[in-house]
Scaffold this motif. Sequence first.
Motif: not given
Length: 589
Positions: A298, A294, A176, A157, A172, A161
């Motif tokens: 994630f 990703y 998230l 993780l 990003t 990130v």
Amino acid sequence: MENTPKATGKAFDADVLKRLFTFVKPYIKTFNFIVFLTFASAVLSAVRPFLIQYTVDHDILGNDWEGLNRMFVILAVLLVVHAIVQYLHTYFAGWLGQHVVRDIRVKLYRHILNLRLKFFDRTPIGTLVTRNVSDVETLSDVFSEGLAAMIGDILQLVFIVGFMFYIDVKLTLISLSTFPLMLISTYIFKEKIKDTFQEVRTAVARLNSFVQEHITGMSIVQIFNNEEREMQKFREINKEHTRANIRSVLYYSIYFPVAEIIAAAGLGLLVWYGAYGVLDDSITLGTLMAFIMYIQMFFRPIRQIADRFNTLQLGVVSTERLMRLLDSKEMIADNGSFTPDTIKGDVSFRNVWFAYQDEEWVLRNISFEMKAGETVAFVGATGAGKTSVINLLNRFYEINSGHILIDGHDLKEYDLSALRHHIGVVLQDVFLFSGTIADNISLGNTNITEEQMWHAADLVGARKFIERLPGGLHYPVMERGATLSGGQRQLISFVRAMVYNPQIIILDEATSSVDSETEELIQYAIEQLMRGRTSIVIAHRLSTIQKADKIIVMDKGEIKETGNHEELLRHNGFYAQLYQMQYKNMINL
């Protein structure tokens, strides 16, 4: 009964994990290698989408076919290396877990072997079985599926990130945006599942205890037609076990769909915003593809972390249980250093007081002397304290006050194994282990040869019946000696005592449960076993102890009379009354 331990609620209980990792120290190189593999796997996982983003934006869209081929080779090599790293990580994490489990189980069993009998008097056997088997096995998951995998997920993780922020900060943050919802749902799931895991472990311990106890006592259940009532009790315990497991299944069935929806929502926001960015050239196609990879990478570890967290928490609960057992001080202190090769066999009890619980005295100010080679018999009603005397002589229990001496040395001065080496015990209820007759005679002592076993069998008159069995000494004995008669089991116990050649022999009701013909054989065996040894005999049949040098009559934990058979009859006291009652019963029969 052992108290049910309470969960601490802390998966990262520092003290518990610190103690658990003391078992890892012998394998510290392997552990460090696993940590390295965990780090390498996290890096390799996170770098792949970054390389794909570069490939799409620079090689594919830039028509650089040479660069595309080069990147294809690099990605193929990375995949192979990552596969090898994952294989090594899985194998060595499992290897470490199994070796730690082996070491803990050995240490735990050794500890159980040294616990005093008082501990076993109040702790269900099934509970100890659960500790030594199920709870220890849970710890292997801590290493193979719990801590190492969880650290790997967290590292993955962090790198994911990091790469996402490096590529595009705004994208990003949008990707998230659903992450707080995932954290909240994961926390709620963790708290709910924690209690159910504790309930499951408690239910397993109860189930093991019930099944072990009732299978052992199956003859009593069937004799008294108690099958249906015991079945009902089992159903209730099994229902509790089922309910506890169903509750954990319920929380899993709720959490994972919710987590999937949250992850899908995050992916949807990413695709929606990223698609607009691609259309207006503010975001490259390679960046959008990398972020899609990703975000999937994630949320997958997030879901797994919740499960691994509970695996770790269950391991902590099991570790607490095991450490509580290992910390138990209920064992005979073996601080003595006196290890004589031989002893004469003088025995002395001086003002001995003893209680199994608090001050419920079983023996009250007991004093007597036995000279080497003497035969002393203890008689008295059930509960008079006769068996307690021999339990104390073997140091199965500690006395509350007074002194017990052998050859003038206090029992506490003797090394415990050396003390028991010189004392042989033949009990009324002979326990035989699964294995051969030879195994049950030698008890695994490789220094005892078959020749010595046959010699001991000759001395106690057991050779004929052993030779008649298929395989002789190698005849397989079923659990608890179920395929042998009571007399045969008793004779084997005499051979076992004889082959160890103790100087003090204890016979506890050794002839009380056999027929007259077998009793003649056993009486012969007793005479051979007692010859030249200090002998303590406990018997309800007074006819078997009339030749004793001294008879001690006990009642309610006190010595009432002492003397030989003729002296006690002339005294016309407790012993005379017992003798007359048995004599009348024999005449009536």
